[in-house]
Design an enzyme around this catalytic site. Structure first.
Site, PDB file in Angstrom:
ATOM      1  N   ASN A 115      -3.193   2.771   0.581  1.00 29.56           N
ATOM      2  CA  ASN A 115      -4.315   1.708   0.856  1.00 29.56           C
ATOM      3  C   ASN A 115      -5.698   2.405   0.950  1.00 29.56           C
ATOM      4  O   ASN A 115      -6.306   2.758   1.881  1.00 29.56           O
ATOM      5  CB  ASN A 115      -4.052   0.748   1.925  1.00 29.56           C
ATOM      6  CG  ASN A 115      -5.439  -0.195   2.044  1.00 29.56           C
ATOM      7  OD1 ASN A 115      -6.900  -0.099   0.885  1.00 29.56           O
ATOM      8  ND2 ASN A 115      -5.446  -0.891   2.863  1.00 29.56           N
ATOM      9  N   LYS A 136      -8.603   1.955   0.258  1.00 32.39           N
ATOM     10  CA  LYS A 136      -9.861   0.770   1.201  1.00 32.39           C
ATOM     11  C   LYS A 136     -10.720   0.670   0.261  1.00 32.39           C
ATOM     12  O   LYS A 136     -11.033   1.163  -1.162  1.00 32.39           O
ATOM     13  CB  LYS A 136     -10.249   1.050   2.254  1.00 32.39           C
ATOM     14  CG  LYS A 136      -8.698   0.460   2.956  1.00 32.39           C
ATOM     15  CD  LYS A 136      -8.809   0.465   4.265  1.00 32.39           C
ATOM     16  CE  LYS A 136      -7.964   0.079   5.282  1.00 32.39           C
ATOM     17  NZ  LYS A 136      -7.917   0.245   6.674  1.00 32.39           N
ATOM     18  N   HIS A 151      -4.982  -8.692   3.342  1.00 31.07           N
ATOM     19  CA  HIS A 151      -4.913  -7.319   4.374  1.00 31.07           C
ATOM     20  C   HIS A 151      -5.853  -7.921   5.628  1.00 31.07           C
ATOM     21  O   HIS A 151      -7.052  -8.978   5.722  1.00 31.07           O
ATOM     22  CB  HIS A 151      -5.909  -6.122   3.224  1.00 31.07           C
ATOM     23  CG  HIS A 151      -5.970  -4.920   5.118  1.00 31.07           C
ATOM     24  ND1 HIS A 151      -6.743  -4.702   5.742  1.00 31.07           N
ATOM     25  CD2 HIS A 151      -5.252  -3.959   4.935  1.00 31.07           C
ATOM     26  CE1 HIS A 151      -6.576  -3.682   6.213  1.00 31.07           C
ATOM     27  NE2 HIS A 151      -5.905  -3.127   5.839  1.00 31.07           N
ATOM     28  N   GLU A 160      -8.448  -6.982   7.245  1.00 32.77           N
ATOM     29  CA  GLU A 160      -9.580  -7.064   6.578  1.00 32.77           C
ATOM     30  C   GLU A 160     -10.325  -8.271   5.836  1.00 32.77           C
ATOM     31  O   GLU A 160     -11.239  -8.823   6.079  1.00 32.77           O
ATOM     32  CB  GLU A 160     -10.144  -5.406   5.784  1.00 32.77           C
ATOM     33  CG  GLU A 160     -10.253  -4.650   6.797  1.00 32.77           C
ATOM     34  CD  GLU A 160      -9.520  -2.875   6.785  1.00 32.77           C
ATOM     35  OE1 GLU A 160      -9.521  -2.785   5.377  1.00 32.77           O
ATOM     36  OE2 GLU A 160      -9.293  -1.840   7.033  1.00 32.77           O
ATOM     37  N   GLU A 202       0.908  -5.052  10.170  1.00 30.79           N
ATOM     38  CA  GLU A 202      -0.635  -4.476  10.875  1.00 30.79           C
ATOM     39  C   GLU A 202      -1.096  -5.243  12.007  1.00 30.79           C
ATOM     40  O   GLU A 202      -1.849  -6.134  11.834  1.00 30.79           O
ATOM     41  CB  GLU A 202      -1.791  -4.231   8.823  1.00 30.79           C
ATOM     42  CG  GLU A 202      -1.076  -3.562   8.091  1.00 30.79           C
ATOM     43  CD  GLU A 202      -1.472  -3.281   7.962  1.00 30.79           C
ATOM     44  OE1 GLU A 202      -1.687  -1.591   7.390  1.00 30.79           O
ATOM     45  OE2 GLU A 202      -2.886  -3.326   6.928  1.00 30.79           O
ATOM     46  N   GLY A 205      -6.831   1.692  12.011  1.00 38.08           N
ATOM     47  CA  GLY A 205      -8.073   2.624  11.528  1.00 38.08           C
ATOM     48  C   GLY A 205      -9.089   3.122  13.258  1.00 38.08           C
ATOM     49  O   GLY A 205      -9.558   3.529  13.516  1.00 38.08           O
ATOM     50  N   SER A 219      -2.566   3.179  11.873  1.00 43.30           N
ATOM     51  CA  SER A 219      -2.686   4.862  12.759  1.00 43.30           C
ATOM     52  C   SER A 219      -2.035   4.951  12.138  1.00 43.30           C
ATOM     53  O   SER A 219      -0.992   5.970  13.149  1.00 43.30           O
ATOM     54  CB  SER A 219      -3.810   4.329  13.737  1.00 43.30           C
ATOM     55  OG  SER A 219      -4.789   3.862  13.364  1.00 43.30           O
ATOM     56  N   GLY A 226      -3.794   3.768   5.848  1.00 43.00           N
ATOM     57  CA  GLY A 226      -5.211   4.153   5.523  1.00 43.00           C
ATOM     58  C   GLY A 226      -5.953   5.436   5.918  1.00 43.00           C
ATOM     59  O   GLY A 226      -5.588   5.878   4.418  1.00 43.00           O
TER      60      GLY A 226
HETATM   61  P1  PGA Z   1      -5.099   2.553   8.900  1.00 38.96           P
HETATM   62  O1  PGA Z   1      -5.697   1.464   8.045  1.00 38.96           O
HETATM   63  O2  PGA Z   1      -3.777   3.412   8.630  1.00 38.96           O
HETATM   64  O3  PGA Z   1      -6.611   3.766   8.670  1.00 38.96           O
HETATM   65  O4  PGA Z   1      -5.084   2.368   9.998  1.00 38.96           O
HETATM   66  C1  PGA Z   1      -3.743   0.935   7.893  1.00 38.96           C
HETATM   67  C2  PGA Z   1      -3.852  -0.143   6.495  1.00 38.96           C
HETATM   68  O5  PGA Z   1      -5.702  -1.422   7.069  1.00 38.96           O
HETATM   69  O6  PGA Z   1      -4.008  -0.568   5.616  1.00 38.96           O
END
Ligand code: PGA
Length: 253
Positions: free
Chosen positions: A12, A14, A98, A100, A170, A176, A216, A237
C-alpha cells in the site's frame, strides 16, 4: 499460513510516488519477484500512477490494486474515482476502509460496506481493512470493535461474493509506528475474524478466507508472522516503498 490458502502480499503505497517514481519502483521490483509462483503479489499505487504501473507490470506475476473507490457508478462526485475507472486503469483489487480513511476522511462501516458492494458488483476484489485503535484495545473493546467492523463491512454480502474478499487486519497502533503486533497477538485476532466469518457464512468460507496482517511488517518480521496458522499474507506500507525490501518480504521463507 495454511497450505489451503495462497499467501497474498500487497504493498500500500499510500500518498507516495509520482508517476516517474512509481514506474521505477515497479520496474525494479519485477526481476526480484519474477520466480514467485505460489503467492499473490499486489501493488497499490496512488490513483495517478495506476495506469503507468499497470503498463509496467503487464505480463508479469504482479497485480494492481487501488487504495479506495466511490460507491456510485458515476456522476457529480467531485474528486472521487469510480470502479469502472479503476478497472479501466488495470486494477484487479481495491483496498477498502483503511484505518487512515476511517480516521481522517470520515469513513464509517456503512460507507465501507457500500464500497465493498460496489467493488464486487463491478468485478474488483476488495481488500477490506479492519483494526482496533490503542484506546479500543486498552478499554477491552478489541472484540467489540472487530465484530462491528466485520459485521458492518460484510453486511448483505452473499456467500458467492464472500469468496472474493480478502480481509486485512491492521491494528491502528501498529501502522507506521514500528510497533508490530506480536505474531500471537495478530493470530488471535485473525482467528477471531475467521470465527466471525464462520458464524456469518460457513466453515468452508471461513477456511478459504485469506486474512492479511498489516502494521509495521518488515523483511525481518514477516516470516514469524507468516508462520502463524491464521495469517495468510501482509498489507505493507513503509516497507513496500523500496523494491529490495518489498521483494524480500514477498520472498519470505
Ligand atoms: P505500515 O503500513 O506497514 O507502514 O505500518 C501498513 C498499512 O497501513 O497498510
Amino acid at each position: 499460513m495454511n497450505a489451503k490458502r495462497r499467501p497474498i502480499l500487497a504493498g500500500n503505497w499510500k500518498m507516495n510516488m509520482t508517476v516517474t517514481q512509481a514506474r521505477e519502483l515497479a520496474s525494479k521490483l519485477i526481476p526480484l519477484v519474477s520466480s514467485v509462483k505460489d503467492r499473490d503479489i499486489v501493488l497499490g499505487p496512488p490513483f495517478t500512477a495506476l495506469s503507468a504501473v499497470a503498463e509496467t507490470i503487464k505480463g508479469t506475476n504482479i497485480s494492481l490494486s487501488a487504495q479506495n473507490l466511490h460507491w456510485e457508478d458515476k456522476g457529480a462526485f467531485t474528486g472521487e474515482i469510480s470502479a469502472d475507472m479503476l478497472l479501466d486503469s488495470g486494477c484487479k483489487y481495491v483496498i477498502i476502509g483503511h484505518s487512515e480513511r476511517r480516521q481522517y476522511f470520515g469513513e464509517t462501516d456503512e460507507t465501507v460496506n457500500k464500497k465493498v458492494k460496489q467493488a464486487l458488483k463491478k468485478g474488483l476484489l476488495p481488500i477490506l481493512c479492519v483494526g482496533e485503535t490503542l484506546a479500543d484495545r486498552e478499554a477491552g473493546k478489541l472484540n467489540e470493535t472487530i465484530n462491528r467492523q466485520v459485521n458492518g463491512g460484510l453486511k448483505d454480502i452473499s456467500t458467492e461474493d464472500m469468496k472474493k474478499i480478502v480481509i486485512a487486519y491492521e491494528p491502528v497502533w501498529a501502522i507506521g509506528t514500528g510497533k508490530t503486533a506480536t505474531p500471537d497477538q495478530a493470530n488471535e485476532v485473525h482467528a477471531l475474524i475467521r470465527q466471525k466469518v464462520k458464524a456469518l457464512y460457513s466453515a468452508d468460507i471461513a477456511e478459504g478466507l485469506r486474512i492479511q496482517y498489516g502494521g509495521s511488517v518488515t523483511p525481518e518480521n514477516v516470516s514469524t508472522l507468516m508462520a502463524m496458522p491464521d495469517i495468510d499474507g501482509a498489507l505493507v506500507g513503509g516497507a513496500s516503498l523500496k523494491p529490495e525490501s518489498f521483494a524480500a518480504l514477498v520472498n519470505f521463507k
